[in-house]
Design a protein around this motif. Structure first.
Motif, PDB file in Angstrom:
ATOM      1  N   LEU A 210       0.833  -1.196  -0.121  1.00  0.00           N
ATOM      2  CA  LEU A 210       0.022  -0.042   0.111  1.00  0.00           C
ATOM      3  C   LEU A 210       0.972   1.367   0.024  1.00  0.00           C
ATOM      4  CD1 LEU A 210      -2.859  -1.049   2.656  1.00  0.00           C
ATOM      5  CD2 LEU A 210      -2.961  -0.960   0.015  1.00  0.00           C
ATOM      6  N   LYS A 211       1.987   1.168   0.738  1.00  0.00           N
ATOM      7  CA  LYS A 211       2.907   2.265   0.837  1.00  0.00           C
ATOM      8  C   LYS A 211       3.337   2.605  -0.475  1.00  0.00           C
ATOM      9  CE  LYS A 211       6.790   1.716   2.703  1.00  0.00           C
ATOM     10  NZ  LYS A 211       7.816   1.279   3.663  1.00  0.00           N
ATOM     11  N   SER A 212       3.765   1.535  -1.488  1.00  0.00           N
ATOM     12  CA  SER A 212       4.145   1.721  -2.481  1.00  0.00           C
ATOM     13  C   SER A 212       3.187   2.336  -3.735  1.00  0.00           C
ATOM     14  CB  SER A 212       4.754   0.292  -3.231  1.00  0.00           C
ATOM     15  OG  SER A 212       3.603  -0.418  -3.536  1.00  0.00           O
ATOM     16  N   LEU A 213       1.993   2.125  -3.286  1.00  0.00           N
ATOM     17  CA  LEU A 213       0.950   2.736  -4.357  1.00  0.00           C
ATOM     18  C   LEU A 213       0.811   4.282  -4.051  1.00  0.00           C
ATOM     19  CD1 LEU A 213      -1.889  -0.102  -4.025  1.00  0.00           C
ATOM     20  CD2 LEU A 213      -0.255   0.361  -5.936  1.00  0.00           C
ATOM     21  N   VAL A 214       1.227   4.918  -2.724  1.00  0.00           N
ATOM     22  CA  VAL A 214       0.895   6.090  -2.333  1.00  0.00           C
ATOM     23  C   VAL A 214       2.151   6.619  -2.866  1.00  0.00           C
ATOM     24  CG1 VAL A 214       0.824   7.459  -0.530  1.00  0.00           C
ATOM     25  CG2 VAL A 214      -0.630   5.462  -0.329  1.00  0.00           C
ATOM     26  N   TYR A 215       3.413   6.128  -2.940  1.00  0.00           N
ATOM     27  CA  TYR A 215       4.672   7.008  -3.102  1.00  0.00           C
ATOM     28  C   TYR A 215       5.228   6.394  -4.400  1.00  0.00           C
ATOM     29  CZ  TYR A 215       4.401   8.422   1.698  1.00  0.00           C
ATOM     30  OH  TYR A 215       3.913   9.285   3.165  1.00  0.00           O
ATOM     31  N   GLN A 216       4.249   5.772  -5.237  1.00  0.00           N
ATOM     32  CA  GLN A 216       4.885   5.356  -6.492  1.00  0.00           C
ATOM     33  C   GLN A 216       6.181   4.642  -6.644  1.00  0.00           C
ATOM     34  OE1 GLN A 216       2.557   5.940  -9.234  1.00  0.00           O
ATOM     35  NE2 GLN A 216       1.396   6.797  -7.656  1.00  0.00           N
ATOM     36  N   ARG A 217       6.166   3.494  -5.770  1.00  0.00           N
ATOM     37  CA  ARG A 217       7.510   2.612  -5.647  1.00  0.00           C
ATOM     38  C   ARG A 217       7.060   1.319  -6.407  1.00  0.00           C
ATOM     39  NH1 ARG A 217      11.396   6.189  -5.443  1.00  0.00           N
ATOM     40  NH2 ARG A 217      11.130   7.787  -3.801  1.00  0.00           N
ATOM     41  N   PRO A 218       8.135   0.485  -6.483  1.00  0.00           N
ATOM     42  CA  PRO A 218       7.953  -0.929  -6.903  1.00  0.00           C
ATOM     43  C   PRO A 218       7.103  -1.568  -5.826  1.00  0.00           C
ATOM     44  CG  PRO A 218      10.014  -0.450  -7.506  1.00  0.00           C
ATOM     45  CD  PRO A 218       9.541   0.733  -6.765  1.00  0.00           C
ATOM     46  N   VAL A 219       5.977  -1.979  -6.208  1.00  0.00           N
ATOM     47  CA  VAL A 219       4.965  -2.850  -5.384  1.00  0.00           C
ATOM     48  C   VAL A 219       5.682  -4.041  -4.506  1.00  0.00           C
ATOM     49  CG1 VAL A 219       2.851  -4.127  -4.970  1.00  0.00           C
ATOM     50  CG2 VAL A 219       2.874  -2.188  -6.491  1.00  0.00           C
ATOM     51  N   TRP A 220       6.120  -5.031  -5.343  1.00  0.00           N
ATOM     52  CA  TRP A 220       6.771  -6.059  -4.201  1.00  0.00           C
ATOM     53  C   TRP A 220       7.924  -5.830  -3.726  1.00  0.00           C
ATOM     54  CZ3 TRP A 220       3.939 -10.062  -3.159  1.00  0.00           C
ATOM     55  CH2 TRP A 220       2.821 -10.365  -3.951  1.00  0.00           C
ATOM     56  N   GLN A 221       8.804  -5.001  -4.068  1.00  0.00           N
ATOM     57  CA  GLN A 221       9.953  -4.436  -3.489  1.00  0.00           C
ATOM     58  C   GLN A 221       9.668  -3.800  -2.180  1.00  0.00           C
ATOM     59  OE1 GLN A 221      12.632  -1.780  -5.982  1.00  0.00           O
ATOM     60  NE2 GLN A 221      13.731  -1.292  -4.097  1.00  0.00           N
ATOM     61  N   SER A 222       8.820  -2.897  -2.330  1.00  0.00           N
ATOM     62  CA  SER A 222       8.465  -2.234  -1.017  1.00  0.00           C
ATOM     63  C   SER A 222       7.744  -3.143  -0.027  1.00  0.00           C
ATOM     64  CB  SER A 222       7.600  -1.120  -1.393  1.00  0.00           C
ATOM     65  OG  SER A 222       6.866  -0.319  -0.205  1.00  0.00           O
ATOM     66  N   GLY A 223       6.870  -4.128  -0.559  1.00  0.00           N
ATOM     67  CA  GLY A 223       6.344  -5.156   0.413  1.00  0.00           C
ATOM     68  C   GLY A 223       7.353  -5.914   1.107  1.00  0.00           C
ATOM     69  N   LEU A 224       8.338  -6.441   0.088  1.00  0.00           N
ATOM     70  CA  LEU A 224       9.214  -7.186   0.842  1.00  0.00           C
ATOM     71  C   LEU A 224       9.995  -6.897   1.609  1.00  0.00           C
ATOM     72  CD1 LEU A 224       9.842  -9.438  -2.380  1.00  0.00           C
ATOM     73  CD2 LEU A 224       8.565 -10.307  -0.458  1.00  0.00           C
ATOM     74  N   ARG A 225      10.421  -5.586   1.558  1.00  0.00           N
ATOM     75  CA  ARG A 225      11.259  -4.746   2.368  1.00  0.00           C
ATOM     76  C   ARG A 225      10.785  -4.454   3.714  1.00  0.00           C
ATOM     77  NH1 ARG A 225      13.370   1.619   1.231  1.00  0.00           N
ATOM     78  NH2 ARG A 225      14.756   1.602   3.278  1.00  0.00           N
ATOM     79  N   THR A 226       9.408  -4.051   3.635  1.00  0.00           N
ATOM     80  CA  THR A 226       8.593  -3.947   4.844  1.00  0.00           C
ATOM     81  C   THR A 226       8.628  -5.223   5.625  1.00  0.00           C
ATOM     82  OG1 THR A 226       7.361  -2.139   4.108  1.00  0.00           O
ATOM     83  CG2 THR A 226       6.509  -3.059   6.048  1.00  0.00           C
ATOM     84  N   LEU A 227       8.330  -6.445   5.086  1.00  0.00           N
ATOM     85  CA  LEU A 227       8.370  -7.844   5.461  1.00  0.00           C
ATOM     86  C   LEU A 227       9.626  -8.267   5.953  1.00  0.00           C
ATOM     87  CD1 LEU A 227       6.708 -10.548   5.945  1.00  0.00           C
ATOM     88  CD2 LEU A 227       7.380 -11.123   3.354  1.00  0.00           C
ATOM     89  N   LEU A 228      10.460  -7.680   5.525  1.00  0.00           N
ATOM     90  CA  LEU A 228      11.836  -8.343   6.038  1.00  0.00           C
ATOM     91  C   LEU A 228      12.131  -7.487   7.405  1.00  0.00           C
ATOM     92  CD1 LEU A 228      14.159  -8.572   2.840  1.00  0.00           C
ATOM     93  CD2 LEU A 228      13.140 -10.389   4.478  1.00  0.00           C
ATOM     94  N   MET A 229      12.000  -6.121   7.490  1.00  0.00           N
ATOM     95  CA  MET A 229      12.222  -5.248   8.577  1.00  0.00           C
ATOM     96  C   MET A 229      11.193  -5.855   9.676  1.00  0.00           C
ATOM     97  SD  MET A 229      12.775  -1.320   7.137  1.00  0.00           S
ATOM     98  CE  MET A 229      10.905  -1.195   6.692  1.00  0.00           C
ATOM     99  N   GLY A 230       9.982  -6.077   9.292  1.00  0.00           N
ATOM    100  CA  GLY A 230       9.148  -6.582  10.549  1.00  0.00           C
ATOM    101  C   GLY A 230       9.569  -7.801  10.980  1.00  0.00           C
ATOM    102  N   GLY A 231       9.931  -8.713  10.047  1.00  0.00           N
ATOM    103  CA  GLY A 231      10.461 -10.036  10.325  1.00  0.00           C
ATOM    104  C   GLY A 231      11.561  -9.952  11.353  1.00  0.00           C
ATOM    105  N   ALA A 232      12.681  -9.155  11.134  1.00  0.00           N
ATOM    106  CA  ALA A 232      13.826  -8.743  11.672  1.00  0.00           C
ATOM    107  C   ALA A 232      13.701  -8.768  13.164  1.00  0.00           C
ATOM    108  CB  ALA A 232      14.744  -7.871  10.853  1.00  0.00           C
TER     109      ALA A 232
END
Length: 252
Positions: A210-232
C-alpha cells in the motif's frame, strides 16, 4: 495504457485544473502517520507474541502482554507523534515571525536575500528585478517565500491532533491482527504461533505494498522490504524470549 496516462496528465494540467488545485487549501497528508502507526503496531504486538512463544509463555499470558503493549505503546507513540508535529508547527511559526521582524527592520537585506535566491535559479537582469519587486510587494507572500526558499520549511497545515489520532488508530487496528489467533480457543501453541506469524507477515507485506501505491514505488520491492524489517524485529524478540527462558527458566 501510455495514452490514457498521458491524457489524464493533460487533463490534470489543464489551466482550470491547475487553478483549482493551487487555490485549494493545503492539507497535511495522513498517510505517513498511518504507515508509521501500522508498521510499529504490527511489529510491537508480534514481537510480544514471538517473545512469549520463545519464552514458553501460555496463550493467555501472550494475549495479556500483547494487548497491554498494544494500548500502552500505541498511546505512547501517538503522544510522541503529537509532540513531534507540534514542535514542527511551532518551529514554522517562529521562523515566520522572525521573517516578519526582519522584513520590518532590514527590508533591503531581505530583498537582497530574495535576489540571490532567485539568481541561483537562473534569473538575471530585469527579469530578476521584477521577481524581487513582485515578491516583496506583498508582505505575506514575501514571508512565505522566505520560509520555503531560505529555510526549506513546508507550508502545509500541520495538525498534531490528527497525526496523533491517525497514528493511534492505525497502531491499534493493525497491531491487533497478530493477536487474533491467541484469542481463538482450541488451537495448539505451535499452530497458534504459526497463524500469528502468517497474519503478521501478511500485514507487513500489505502495508509495504500500500505504501508503494501512495509513493509510486515498486509494489513487491516495497512489500518485501517492509516484511523483512518486521520479520527482523520479530526474530529478535523471539530470540530474546528464548534466551531469557533458557537462562532464567521462567515459563507461565
Amino acid at each position: 495504457m501510455k495514452r490514457s496516462k498521458q491524457q489524464a496528465l493533460k487533463e490534470h494540467h489543464d489551466p482550470e485544473a491547475i487553478r483549482r488545485r493551487l487555490e485549494a487549501p493545503s492539507r497535511a497528508q495522513s498517510t505517513p502517520d498511518a504507515i508509521l502507526g501500522a508498521i510499529d503496531g504490527c511489529v510491537t504486538t508480534f514481537a510480544v507474541v514471538s517473545g512469549a512463544f520463545g519464552a514458553g509463555f501460555s496463550a493467555r499470558v501472550a494475549l495479556v502482554l500483547g494487548f497491554a503493549n498494544l494500548l500502552a505503546d500505541g498511546f505512547s507513540m501517538a503522544i510522541s507523534n503529537y509532540e513531534a508535529v507540534q514542535a514542527q508547527r511551532e518551529g514554522v511559526e517562529r521562523a515566520r515571525e522572525r521573517e516578519r521582524e526582519h522584513i520590518d527592520l532590514v527590508p533591503e537585506g531581505e530583498r537582497e536575500e530574495i535576489r540571490q535566491i532567485y539568481a541561483r535559479k537562473g534569473f538575471e537582469g530585469e527579469v530578476l528585478q521584477q521577481v524581487v519587486e513582485t515578491i516583496s510587494r506583498d508582505r505575506e507572500v514575501w514571508v512565505e517565500t522566505m520560509l520555503t526558499e531560505e529555510h526549506g520549511l513546508q507550508r502545509v497545515a500541520l495538525s498534531p491532533w490528527r497525526s496523533a489520532l491517525v497514528t493511534f488508530l492505525a497502531f491499534l487496528v493493525v497491531g491487533a491482527m497478530p493477536l487474533v489467533p491467541y484469542a481463538l480457543p482450541g488451537i495448539l501453541p505451535l499452530h497458534r504461533f504459526l497463524a500469528s506469524l502468517a497474519v503478521a507477515a501478511f500485514m507487513f507485506l500489505l502495508i509495504g505494498m500500500l505504501k508503494s501505491l501512495v509513493y509510486q514505488r515498486p509494489v513487491w520491492q516495497s512489500g518485501l522490504r517492509t516484511l523483512l524489517m518486521g520479520g527482523a524485529a520479530a526474530g529478535l524478540a523471539f530470540l530474546t524470549g528464548y534466551l531469557a527462558q533458557a537462562w532464567f527458566g521462567v515459563a507461565l
